[in-house]
Design a protein around this motif. Structure first.
Motif, PDB file in Angstrom:
ATOM      1  N   ASP A 254      -8.943 -14.400  -5.828  1.00 55.29           N
ATOM      2  CA  ASP A 254      -8.028 -13.366  -6.181  1.00 55.29           C
ATOM      3  C   ASP A 254      -6.749 -13.379  -5.225  1.00 55.29           C
ATOM      4  N   PRO A 255      -5.500 -13.676  -6.134  1.00 56.44           N
ATOM      5  CA  PRO A 255      -4.315 -13.760  -5.672  1.00 56.44           C
ATOM      6  C   PRO A 255      -3.544 -12.425  -5.240  1.00 56.44           C
ATOM      7  N   ARG A 256      -4.155 -11.443  -5.476  1.00 56.29           N
ATOM      8  CA  ARG A 256      -3.454 -10.174  -5.296  1.00 56.29           C
ATOM      9  C   ARG A 256      -3.495 -10.026  -3.746  1.00 56.29           C
ATOM     10  N   PRO A 257      -2.440  -9.205  -3.060  1.00 57.35           N
ATOM     11  CA  PRO A 257      -2.321  -8.547  -1.891  1.00 57.35           C
ATOM     12  C   PRO A 257      -3.671  -8.114  -1.280  1.00 57.35           C
ATOM     13  N   LEU A 258      -4.065  -8.262  -0.122  1.00 61.58           N
ATOM     14  CA  LEU A 258      -5.355  -7.678   0.446  1.00 61.58           C
ATOM     15  C   LEU A 258      -5.592  -6.234   0.131  1.00 61.58           C
ATOM     16  N   HIS A 259      -4.450  -5.384   0.517  1.00 65.03           N
ATOM     17  CA  HIS A 259      -4.495  -3.885   0.126  1.00 65.03           C
ATOM     18  C   HIS A 259      -4.738  -3.685  -1.440  1.00 65.03           C
ATOM     19  N   ALA A 260      -4.387  -4.418  -2.333  1.00 59.11           N
ATOM     20  CA  ALA A 260      -4.566  -4.353  -3.743  1.00 59.11           C
ATOM     21  C   ALA A 260      -6.183  -4.605  -3.986  1.00 59.11           C
ATOM     22  N   ARG A 261      -6.586  -5.543  -3.297  1.00 59.68           N
ATOM     23  CA  ARG A 261      -8.101  -6.041  -3.560  1.00 59.68           C
ATOM     24  C   ARG A 261      -8.899  -5.014  -3.112  1.00 59.68           C
ATOM     25  N   ILE A 262      -8.454  -4.490  -1.851  1.00 57.07           N
ATOM     26  CA  ILE A 262      -9.400  -3.252  -1.230  1.00 57.07           C
ATOM     27  C   ILE A 262      -9.447  -1.977  -2.091  1.00 57.07           C
ATOM     28  N   ALA A 263      -8.212  -1.694  -2.560  1.00 57.45           N
ATOM     29  CA  ALA A 263      -8.095  -0.759  -3.707  1.00 57.45           C
ATOM     30  C   ALA A 263      -8.923  -0.789  -4.841  1.00 57.45           C
ATOM     31  N   ALA A 264      -8.866  -1.817  -5.314  1.00 57.38           N
ATOM     32  CA  ALA A 264      -9.587  -2.341  -6.669  1.00 57.38           C
ATOM     33  C   ALA A 264     -11.089  -2.099  -6.257  1.00 57.38           C
TER      34      ALA A 264
ATOM     35  N   ASP B  88     -12.099  -6.858   6.902  1.00 58.82           N
ATOM     36  CA  ASP B  88     -11.597  -7.559   7.728  1.00 58.82           C
ATOM     37  C   ASP B  88      -9.813  -7.630   7.746  1.00 58.82           C
ATOM     38  N   ALA B  89      -9.572  -6.278   7.610  1.00 56.03           N
ATOM     39  CA  ALA B  89      -7.993  -6.096   7.517  1.00 56.03           C
ATOM     40  C   ALA B  89      -7.583  -4.916   8.720  1.00 56.03           C
ATOM     41  N   SER B  90      -6.252  -4.886   8.621  1.00 51.50           N
ATOM     42  CA  SER B  90      -5.791  -4.236   9.781  1.00 51.50           C
ATOM     43  C   SER B  90      -5.465  -2.844   9.217  1.00 51.50           C
ATOM     44  N   ASN B  91      -5.230  -1.676  10.298  1.00 50.81           N
ATOM     45  CA  ASN B  91      -5.010  -0.427  10.022  1.00 50.81           C
ATOM     46  C   ASN B  91      -3.898  -0.045   8.789  1.00 50.81           C
ATOM     47  N   ALA B  92      -2.946  -0.898   9.145  1.00 48.65           N
ATOM     48  CA  ALA B  92      -1.791  -0.708   7.992  1.00 48.65           C
ATOM     49  C   ALA B  92      -2.157  -1.212   6.723  1.00 48.65           C
ATOM     50  N   THR B  93      -3.044  -2.011   6.434  1.00 50.21           N
ATOM     51  CA  THR B  93      -3.507  -2.293   5.142  1.00 50.21           C
ATOM     52  C   THR B  93      -4.376  -1.462   4.477  1.00 50.21           C
ATOM     53  N   ILE B  94      -5.314  -1.067   5.587  1.00 50.12           N
ATOM     54  CA  ILE B  94      -6.292   0.015   4.783  1.00 50.12           C
ATOM     55  C   ILE B  94      -5.613   1.377   4.445  1.00 50.12           C
ATOM     56  N   GLN B  95      -4.472   1.688   4.921  1.00 48.74           N
ATOM     57  CA  GLN B  95      -3.625   2.960   4.783  1.00 48.74           C
ATOM     58  C   GLN B  95      -2.945   2.531   3.419  1.00 48.74           C
TER      59      GLN B  95
ATOM     60  N   ALA C 160      -3.852   0.812   0.916  1.00 46.23           N
ATOM     61  CA  ALA C 160      -4.898   0.466  -0.015  1.00 46.23           C
ATOM     62  C   ALA C 160      -5.166   1.908  -0.334  1.00 46.23           C
ATOM     63  N   LEU C 161      -5.503   2.868   0.673  1.00 46.30           N
ATOM     64  CA  LEU C 161      -5.806   4.467   0.399  1.00 46.30           C
ATOM     65  C   LEU C 161      -4.639   5.059  -0.372  1.00 46.30           C
ATOM     66  N   GLN C 162      -3.257   4.680   0.022  1.00 46.41           N
ATOM     67  CA  GLN C 162      -2.149   5.240  -0.488  1.00 46.41           C
ATOM     68  C   GLN C 162      -1.962   4.896  -2.244  1.00 46.41           C
ATOM     69  N   VAL C 163      -2.348   3.577  -2.391  1.00 44.79           N
ATOM     70  CA  VAL C 163      -2.654   3.424  -3.772  1.00 44.79           C
ATOM     71  C   VAL C 163      -3.656   4.305  -4.421  1.00 44.79           C
ATOM     72  N   LEU C 164      -4.443   4.543  -3.999  1.00 45.47           N
ATOM     73  CA  LEU C 164      -5.625   5.152  -4.669  1.00 45.47           C
ATOM     74  C   LEU C 164      -5.207   6.786  -4.642  1.00 45.47           C
TER      75      LEU C 164
END
Length: 258
Positions: free
Chosen positions: A10-20, A48-55, A57-61
């Motif tokens: 999956d070529p999407r950024p990690l935050h987009a994959r988590i949101a998906a 296996d993501a940073s706090n910033a990446t998780i936040q 992803a949640l902002q996307v949702l």
């Protein structure tokens, strides 16, 4: 190497994959309305993501209207995060003065405030699948009624209905006003009772006009339903294009064996 292993990652950024992945859990019911999203610590370990990446992803949702929450508080799945629409309900005529049948059903089922705004009514040329569904040549004219449906004040569906001039011209269909009981009632009164309908449903990236009217976040696909309504002798009397956000609505069809 297996066929699955040979697939391109999956070529999407990690935050987009988590949101998906979280979006899928919300939409399939694994995370029910009102349920808490796993904690940031749990999500960091799982993906296996940073706090910033998780936040991020949640902002996307949050922007998509699927979850709610604020800093320092748990993020929860939004109530009524996905509406189920039964397309068959839209064909039923309503008593004079009553609301559109499927709108009344949705409001009664969820308690939501459902409204329709008539944007425009005019004559315009039709092209492509709309012309084909009407049985007309490309460029010939039809009466077009454009409406925006909102639920709890949020844009929900963009609806464009097309009618042959021979049926609509000189009737309430061609006037800039709402039709009591909906168009099935009027078509029946005009001598063209809806008998059957055929839906063609596709998912696609929204046009600029659809993106703006529905206030969509990002590049999520929309559900586009092309419905052709037939009267007696299989005559097409109405073609409607209904566009709604794909992540907020699902269609429910019921079939009976022959």
């Amino acid at each position: 190497m297996s066929a699955v292993e040979a697939l391109t990652p999956d070529p999407r950024p990690l935050h987009a994959r988590i949101a998906a992945d979280l979006r899928d859990a919300i939409m399939n019911g694994d995370l029910a309305p009102g349920a808490k999203i796993p904690s940031t610590a749990q999500l960091k370990e799982r993906f296996d993501a940073s706090n910033a990446t998780i936040q991020k992803a949640l902002q996307v949702l949050k922007a998509e209207g699927l979850v709610v929450g604020r800093a320092g508080a748990a993020v929860t799945v939004r109530e009524h995060r996905q509406q189920t629409v039964r397309p068959a309900a839209s064909l039923a005529p309503a008593p004079t003065g009553s609301a559109y049948p499927w709108l009344a059903e949705m409001a009664g089922r969820s308690g939501a405030a459902v409204r329709t705004e008539l944007l425009s009514v005019d004559e315009a040329g039709v092209q492509g699948d709309i012309a084909a569904a009407l049985g007309q040549e490309n460029g010939t004219s039809a009466v077009v009624r454009r409406q925006l449906i909102t639920i709890e004040g949020e844009s929900a569906e963009l609806v464009c209905s097309y009618y042959p001039l021979a049926i609509a011209r000189g009737t309430a269909l061609a006037e800039l006003r709402k039709i009591r009981g909906g168009t099935p009632t009027l078509l029946t009164a005009l001598g063209f009772p809806p008998r059957t309908s055929v839906d063609r449903v596709s998912a696609r990236i929204p046009t600029q006009a659809e993106h703006t009217a529905l206030r969509l976040p990002g590049d999520l696909p929309v559900l586009r339903t092309l419905r052709t309504v037939y009267s007696d002798h299989h005559r097409p009397v109405e073609v409607t294009v209904m566009v709604k956000a794909g992540h907020l609505y699902e269609l429910q069809y019921e079939f009976r064996p022959e």
